[in-house]
Scaffold this motif. Structure first.
Motif, PDB file in Angstrom:
ATOM      1  N   GLU A  48      -0.044   3.363  -3.107  1.00 28.85           N
ATOM      2  CA  GLU A  48      -0.768   3.680  -4.359  1.00 28.85           C
ATOM      3  C   GLU A  48      -1.987   4.555  -4.063  1.00 28.85           C
ATOM      4  O   GLU A  48      -2.340   5.432  -4.841  1.00 28.85           O
ATOM      5  CB  GLU A  48      -1.264   2.398  -5.037  1.00 28.85           C
ATOM      6  CG  GLU A  48      -0.199   1.608  -5.761  1.00 28.85           C
ATOM      7  CD  GLU A  48      -0.777   0.275  -6.251  1.00 28.85           C
ATOM      8  OE1 GLU A  48      -1.955   0.217  -6.672  1.00 28.85           O
ATOM      9  OE2 GLU A  48      -0.042  -0.735  -6.169  1.00 28.85           O
ATOM     10  N   ALA A  52      -3.013   8.125  -5.594  1.00 25.29           N
ATOM     11  CA  ALA A  52      -4.321   8.367  -6.216  1.00 25.29           C
ATOM     12  C   ALA A  52      -5.025   9.542  -5.540  1.00 25.29           C
ATOM     13  O   ALA A  52      -5.677  10.353  -6.198  1.00 25.29           O
ATOM     14  CB  ALA A  52      -5.176   7.105  -6.120  1.00 25.29           C
ATOM     15  N   ASP A  57      -7.625  11.029  -8.201  1.00 24.88           N
ATOM     16  CA  ASP A  57      -8.141  10.026  -9.131  1.00 24.88           C
ATOM     17  C   ASP A  57      -9.196   9.173  -8.405  1.00 24.88           C
ATOM     18  O   ASP A  57      -8.883   8.169  -7.771  1.00 24.88           O
ATOM     19  CB  ASP A  57      -6.947   9.170  -9.610  1.00 24.88           C
ATOM     20  CG  ASP A  57      -7.327   8.188 -10.687  1.00 24.88           C
ATOM     21  OD1 ASP A  57      -8.531   7.862 -10.816  1.00 24.88           O
ATOM     22  OD2 ASP A  57      -6.422   7.725 -11.400  1.00 24.88           O
ATOM     23  N   LYS A  59     -11.581   7.170  -9.317  1.00 24.33           N
ATOM     24  CA  LYS A  59     -11.793   5.789  -9.725  1.00 24.33           C
ATOM     25  C   LYS A  59     -10.728   4.879  -9.103  1.00 24.33           C
ATOM     26  O   LYS A  59     -11.011   3.810  -8.574  1.00 24.33           O
ATOM     27  CB  LYS A  59     -11.721   5.728 -11.253  1.00 24.33           C
ATOM     28  CG  LYS A  59     -12.381   4.528 -11.808  1.00 24.33           C
ATOM     29  CD  LYS A  59     -12.730   4.664 -13.284  1.00 24.33           C
ATOM     30  CE  LYS A  59     -12.760   3.264 -13.874  1.00 24.33           C
ATOM     31  NZ  LYS A  59     -11.868   3.088 -14.986  1.00 24.33           N
ATOM     32  N   LYS A  60      -9.500   5.367  -9.183  1.00 24.32           N
ATOM     33  CA  LYS A  60      -8.377   4.602  -8.627  1.00 24.32           C
ATOM     34  C   LYS A  60      -8.547   4.437  -7.116  1.00 24.32           C
ATOM     35  O   LYS A  60      -8.351   3.349  -6.574  1.00 24.32           O
ATOM     36  CB  LYS A  60      -7.094   5.373  -8.955  1.00 24.32           C
ATOM     37  CG  LYS A  60      -5.811   4.653  -8.689  1.00 24.32           C
ATOM     38  CD  LYS A  60      -5.112   4.263  -9.964  1.00 24.32           C
ATOM     39  CE  LYS A  60      -3.943   3.341  -9.690  1.00 24.32           C
ATOM     40  NZ  LYS A  60      -2.698   4.072  -9.609  1.00 24.32           N
ATOM     41  N   LYS A  61      -8.917   5.533  -6.444  1.00 23.54           N
ATOM     42  CA  LYS A  61      -9.097   5.476  -4.991  1.00 23.54           C
ATOM     43  C   LYS A  61     -10.123   4.408  -4.634  1.00 23.54           C
ATOM     44  O   LYS A  61      -9.881   3.559  -3.779  1.00 23.54           O
ATOM     45  CB  LYS A  61      -9.593   6.834  -4.453  1.00 23.54           C
ATOM     46  CG  LYS A  61      -8.518   7.883  -4.340  1.00 23.54           C
ATOM     47  CD  LYS A  61      -8.972   9.073  -3.506  1.00 23.54           C
ATOM     48  CE  LYS A  61      -9.962   9.930  -4.252  1.00 23.54           C
ATOM     49  NZ  LYS A  61     -10.269  11.205  -3.574  1.00 23.54           N
ATOM     50  N   GLY A  63     -11.125   1.892  -6.343  1.00 24.53           N
ATOM     51  CA  GLY A  63     -10.635   0.554  -6.681  1.00 24.53           C
ATOM     52  C   GLY A  63      -9.717   0.008  -5.593  1.00 24.53           C
ATOM     53  O   GLY A  63      -9.841  -1.156  -5.181  1.00 24.53           O
ATOM     54  N   ILE A  64      -8.825   0.857  -5.124  1.00 25.25           N
ATOM     55  CA  ILE A  64      -7.871   0.396  -4.104  1.00 25.25           C
ATOM     56  C   ILE A  64      -8.592   0.089  -2.795  1.00 25.25           C
ATOM     57  O   ILE A  64      -8.323  -0.928  -2.150  1.00 25.25           O
ATOM     58  CB  ILE A  64      -6.740   1.433  -3.899  1.00 25.25           C
ATOM     59  CG1 ILE A  64      -5.918   1.580  -5.181  1.00 25.25           C
ATOM     60  CG2 ILE A  64      -5.827   1.022  -2.741  1.00 25.25           C
ATOM     61  CD1 ILE A  64      -4.948   2.736  -5.191  1.00 25.25           C
TER      62      ILE A  64
END
Ligand code: ASP
Ligand code: MG
Length: 422
Positions: A48, A52, A57, A59-61, A63-64
């Protein structure tokens, strides 16, 4: 010496890691090399992250990365009481490296190359934790970066091992250490000539174990699983499934090839060539006898049922009613290979050709588009491929699958294969 392999499920939390500790303690005088996968489902999480990164992305990065941090720190905190232990800064260093890697923009780096550079962190993190946990319980061991030894080509995500170079380096540099201490290393990862990280394909850690075993002339390899051994069917689908006590290399290769997911298909070949036994044992019940795979040709007494889901049947016929013969087939195969669409079963008649393939939507769509000038193409998604291997009696469709429509049937050697649709 022995090679052990522990997969993601066997190190999915702190208790699981403690269990691995108990298992290797029993064998600590055996000259062990231990191959470990990423913990739990972290390779999926890292996939994922690759996505990202590719989609930029932020924000996604972030978050992960936070999730990966929390996951690994929770386990390390649970396992290692001394909060000043260097494991915590080691994990921080690795995670910061990963954060920096996905923070930059690169020119001329393909998705697949980036993928390998990112997903390898799952194995790096898991082996660091395991190695330091073992130190904390006074099991002498050495953490080794597998990428220094597993040398591959640059076919990212499906890299092929360069056997000669790998064997030479393993024998010359790694082997002397094995006499002195247990080795803890990563599955799945390797390195190409340009010093880029590569991976051997999803679930490739079994294969890593086999590569090390081959290069070190190991006595045997044990894959520790959450199942009792190699079963004649997936017990979730066939409640009467039983464990196979012993199978030979050829049977193991065929079962893996048809889709029995217990052993990675590439694992057997290197072991077979040096007659190294493979044990598939349960890490949940270490005193139980699992399955042994070796050279003693025994007749398999059980029928085996292998279900592959997520299949697409691609049916191709000629537009001009010419025969599907060598010339048309060769054009068709070139396109399948070019689009990396993997064929699991195929069949042809006078003017048509059918292939059952793993569903990879975009690849199949591209393939169909590229051949639709010369051929009519029909796609049937959501199929299942059922293989009955070593059928004992009249080959019949097992209960639970009798209501399905049979789209294709083929009997070859010991295997009957059916492409089924609900
Ligand atoms: N961690 C990798 C995967 O999940 C390799 C492995 O587990 O064998 O695919
Ligand atoms: Mg795994």
């Amino acid at each position: 010496m022995k090679v052990f392999k522990f997969g993601g499920a066997s190190v999915k939390n702190a208790d699981a890691v403690r269990n691995v500790g108990r298992i290797v303690t029993q064998f600590k005088d055996d000259n062990l090399l231990v191959v470990i996968s990423a913990m739990g489902k972290n390779t999926n999480k890292l996939e994922e992250l690759v996505k990202a990164f590719w989609e930029n992305d932020s924000k996604k990065k972030a978050g992960i990365i936070e999730e990966l941090k929390a996951f690994h720190f929770d386990i390390a905190n649970d396992l290692i009481a001394d909060k000043k232990h260097h494991i915590f800064s080691d994990l921080e260093d690795l995670l910061m490296e990963l954060e920096c890697l996905v923070d930059k923009k690169y020119n001329n780096v393909s998705y697949d190359e980036m993928y390998d550079g990112i997903v390898c962190y799952g194995e790096l993190l898991s082996t660091k934790i395991l190695s330091d946990y073992l130190h904390s319980i006074e099991i002498r061991n050495k953490w080794v970066d597998a990428r220094n030894f597993i040398q591959t080509d640059s076919n990212f995500r499906e890299a092929r091992v360069k056997w000669e170079e790998t064997e030479e380096t393993v024998k010359r540099i790694l082997k002397p250490y094995i006499d002195r201490s247990m080795i803890i290393t990563q599955g799945f990862v390797g390195r190409d000539e340009e010093n880029n990280t590569t991976t051997l394909g999803r679930e490739g850690s079994d294969y890593t174990a086999a590569v090390f075993a081959y290069c070190l002339d190991a006595k045997d390899v044990t894959i520790w699983k959450d199942v009792a051994g190699v079963m004649n069917a997936d017990p979730n689908k066939f409640p009467e499934a039983v464990k196979l006590d012993a199978i030979n290399y050829t049977q193991a290769i065929e079962l893996a090839y048809y889709g029995a997911s217990v052993i990675h298909p590439k694992t057997i070949q290197p072991l077979k060539s040096k007659n190294i036994s493979l044990f598939v044992n349960s890490f949940l019940n270490t005193s139980a006898v699992g399955t042994v795979v070796n050279n003693e040709a025994r007749a398999l007494v059980k029928e085996c049922y292998i279900v592959k889901e997520n299949q697409t049947l691609v049916s191709i016929s000629t537009r001009n009613y010419s025969f599907i013969a060598e010339d048309n087939l060769s054009n068709i195969f070139v396109e399948f290979a070019r689009h990396k669409v993997r064929i699991n079963v195929m069949q042809n008649s006078a003017i048509s050709f059918s292939a059952c393939c793993d569903t990879k939507e975009s690849r199949i769509e591209d393939l169909c588009r590229d051949i639709s000038g010369d051929f009519k193409v029909n796609i049937t998604p959501d199929c299942i491929l059922l293989t009955i291997y070593n059928a004992q009696n009249e080959q019949t469709v097992p209960a639970g699958y009798r209501d399905y429509k049979i789209l294709l049937k083929q009997v070859l050697g010991d295997a009957m294969q059916l492409v089924l649709q609900k």
